[in-house]
Design a protein around this motif. Structure first.
Motif, PDB file in Angstrom:
ATOM      1  N   ALA A   1     -47.104  23.801   0.935  1.00 23.81           N
ATOM      2  CA  ALA A   1     -46.332  22.687   1.496  1.00 23.81           C
ATOM      3  C   ALA A   1     -47.026  21.356   1.236  1.00 23.81           C
ATOM      4  O   ALA A   1     -46.368  20.360   0.919  1.00 23.81           O
ATOM      5  N   VAL A   2     -48.359  21.318   1.351  1.00 20.09           N
ATOM      6  CA  VAL A   2     -49.104  20.090   1.058  1.00 20.09           C
ATOM      7  C   VAL A   2     -48.838  19.647  -0.377  1.00 20.09           C
ATOM      8  O   VAL A   2     -48.569  18.470  -0.647  1.00 20.09           O
TER       9      VAL A   2
ATOM     10  N   PRO B   1     -39.092  16.503   3.516  1.00 20.08           N
ATOM     11  CA  PRO B   1     -39.711  17.489   4.410  1.00 20.08           C
ATOM     12  C   PRO B   1     -38.798  18.659   4.753  1.00 20.08           C
ATOM     13  O   PRO B   1     -39.262  19.798   4.878  1.00 20.08           O
ATOM     14  N   THR B   2     -37.507  18.404   4.923  1.00 19.38           N
ATOM     15  CA  THR B   2     -36.585  19.493   5.249  1.00 19.38           C
ATOM     16  C   THR B   2     -36.506  20.496   4.101  1.00 19.38           C
ATOM     17  O   THR B   2     -36.534  21.717   4.306  1.00 19.38           O
ATOM     18  N   GLU B   3     -36.436  19.980   2.876  1.00 21.11           N
ATOM     19  CA  GLU B   3     -36.385  20.863   1.711  1.00 21.11           C
ATOM     20  C   GLU B   3     -37.708  21.604   1.526  1.00 21.11           C
ATOM     21  O   GLU B   3     -37.714  22.790   1.151  1.00 21.11           O
ATOM     22  N   VAL B   4     -38.817  20.925   1.792  1.00 30.67           N
ATOM     23  CA  VAL B   4     -40.126  21.579   1.685  1.00 30.67           C
ATOM     24  C   VAL B   4     -40.231  22.695   2.720  1.00 30.67           C
ATOM     25  O   VAL B   4     -40.737  23.785   2.419  1.00 30.67           O
ATOM     26  N   SER B   5     -39.750  22.445   3.933  1.00 33.15           N
ATOM     27  CA  SER B   5     -39.785  23.468   4.983  1.00 33.15           C
ATOM     28  C   SER B   5     -39.067  24.729   4.527  1.00 33.15           C
ATOM     29  O   SER B   5     -39.584  25.850   4.672  1.00 33.15           O
ATOM     30  N   ALA B   6     -37.884  24.549   3.969  1.00 34.27           N
ATOM     31  CA  ALA B   6     -37.098  25.706   3.524  1.00 34.27           C
ATOM     32  C   ALA B   6     -37.758  26.406   2.347  1.00 34.27           C
ATOM     33  O   ALA B   6     -37.822  27.640   2.294  1.00 34.27           O
ATOM     34  N   ALA B   7     -38.287  25.627   1.397  1.00 28.45           N
ATOM     35  CA  ALA B   7     -38.892  26.212   0.199  1.00 28.45           C
ATOM     36  C   ALA B   7     -40.134  27.034   0.531  1.00 28.45           C
ATOM     37  O   ALA B   7     -40.433  28.024  -0.153  1.00 28.45           O
TER      38      ALA B   7
ATOM     39  N   GLN C   1     -38.065  22.067  10.264  1.00 33.60           N
ATOM     40  CA  GLN C   1     -39.054  21.007  10.127  1.00 33.60           C
ATOM     41  C   GLN C   1     -39.986  20.936  11.333  1.00 33.60           C
ATOM     42  O   GLN C   1     -41.168  20.581  11.207  1.00 33.60           O
ATOM     43  N   ALA C   2     -39.489  21.307  12.521  1.00 32.60           N
ATOM     44  CA  ALA C   2     -40.358  21.318  13.702  1.00 32.60           C
ATOM     45  C   ALA C   2     -41.482  22.342  13.526  1.00 32.60           C
ATOM     46  O   ALA C   2     -42.634  22.088  13.921  1.00 32.60           O
TER      47      ALA C   2
END
Length: 305
Positions: free
Chosen positions: A252-253, A263-269, A275-276
């Motif tokens: 994620a970093v 951030p939302t797309e990174v969370s899912a990926a 995101q929380a």
């Protein structure tokens, strides 16, 4: 060091590249400006590539105190100090030990952030090792080094001081890297072989960026979950579950620091629930938020503070 004056000798090697901030100084050695420091690198030999993740020297032309926060990466770190040592290295939130001085050091795998203070005048070689590369190099149960920073001589014995002295007395970076390659190769070749099942378990975790259930890994390698956890922790340092958490965070970093990252797309990926969940993991593992991490300059797991 470097015979007559450490920075004078090192500076001579970068003079051709200082105007552009980077330069190739011979025998594959490349110097790049990173803030107030120079980063010196060279590709490491093929025989070390399964075990070494990154490999570079650092030196400062001017003495500038600095502080960085190190975040978990799923790798062990070796720092061979050739100049001024770190003044303090401590876990975020721990009380500092006044007067602590840390020279050449080993840091095992971490599941939380660590703060490093340096008085300036650094000259060092820093290696990031894969967990199983560290297991072979150190030849100790990796769980003994989890979330710990110890002196290099505590792990490698008197040979550590001999190697650091030879590296300090060597005049140029190419020759330094030659010495280091020989020393690492000899030690790793003599080191213990990880269990094939642990090696495969780590591969599955790393390939999935941590987004794979431990039960599935155990089934893939043919061990019970309990046996996998015991052997994996001995040879990697973290449990499979903790390793998965760190690898997911590290991925994620990497994604968040790309331009235009969402951030939302990174969370899912990366397999976070939302995101929380991403935010909670960043606070737990890095002591900061994804947004602040994305804005910071992150180099080799370090955030400038």
């Amino acid at each position: 060091m470097l015979s007559v004056g450490r920075n004078q000798g090192a500076g001579a090697g970068v003079s051709a590249g200082t105007r552009s901030g980077a330069g190739v100084v011979g025998r594959g050695v490349r110097m790049t400006r990173v803030g107030a420091r120079w980063r010196v690198s060279r590709p490491w030999p093929a025989r070390l590539r399964p075990f070494v993740h990154s490999y570079a020297g650092y030196w400062e032309a001017t003495t500038t105190p600095y502080r960085v926060r190190l975040v978990p990466t799923g790798r062990a770190v070796v720092v061979i100090s050739l100049g001024e040592p770190f003044a303090r290295v401590h876990r975020l939130g721990e009380a500092r030990a006044d007067g602590q001085v840390t020279g050449s050091l080993v840091a095992g795998l971490e599941d939380g952030p660590r703060v490093c203070d340096h008085p300036g005048g650094q000259e060092a070689i820093r290696l990031e090792l894969t967990p199983l590369g560290a297991y072979r190099l150190f030849a100790v149960p990796m769980r003994e080094l989890t979330n710990r920073v110890v002196g290099l001589d505590d792990v490698l014995g008197p040979a550590a001081a001999v190697l650091a002295e030879r590296l300090t007395d060597t005049r140029d970076w190419a020759a330094r890297f030659d010495l280091l390659d020989v020393a690492l190769s000899a030690r790793i070749e003599r080191g213990p072989d990880p269990a094939p099942e642990v090696r495969e378990a780590w591969r599955l975790l790393a390939d999935a960026g941590g987004a794979i259930p431990v039960g599935r890994i155990a089934a893939e390698v043919g061990w019970s979950q309990g046996h996998l956890v015991r052997r994996f922790t001995e040879q990697v340092g973290l449990t499979p579950k903790a390793s998965a958490r760190v690898l997911r965070f590290d991925r994620a970093v990497g994604l968040l620091t790309r331009e235009g990252a969402n951030p939302t797309e990174v969370s899912a990926a990366c397999g976070f629930y939302d995101q929380a969940h991403l935010n909670r993991e960043f606070r737990a593992l890095a002591g900061t938020t994804p947004g602040r991490m994305a804005l910071a300059r992150v180099a080799e797991g370090a955030l400038a503070l």
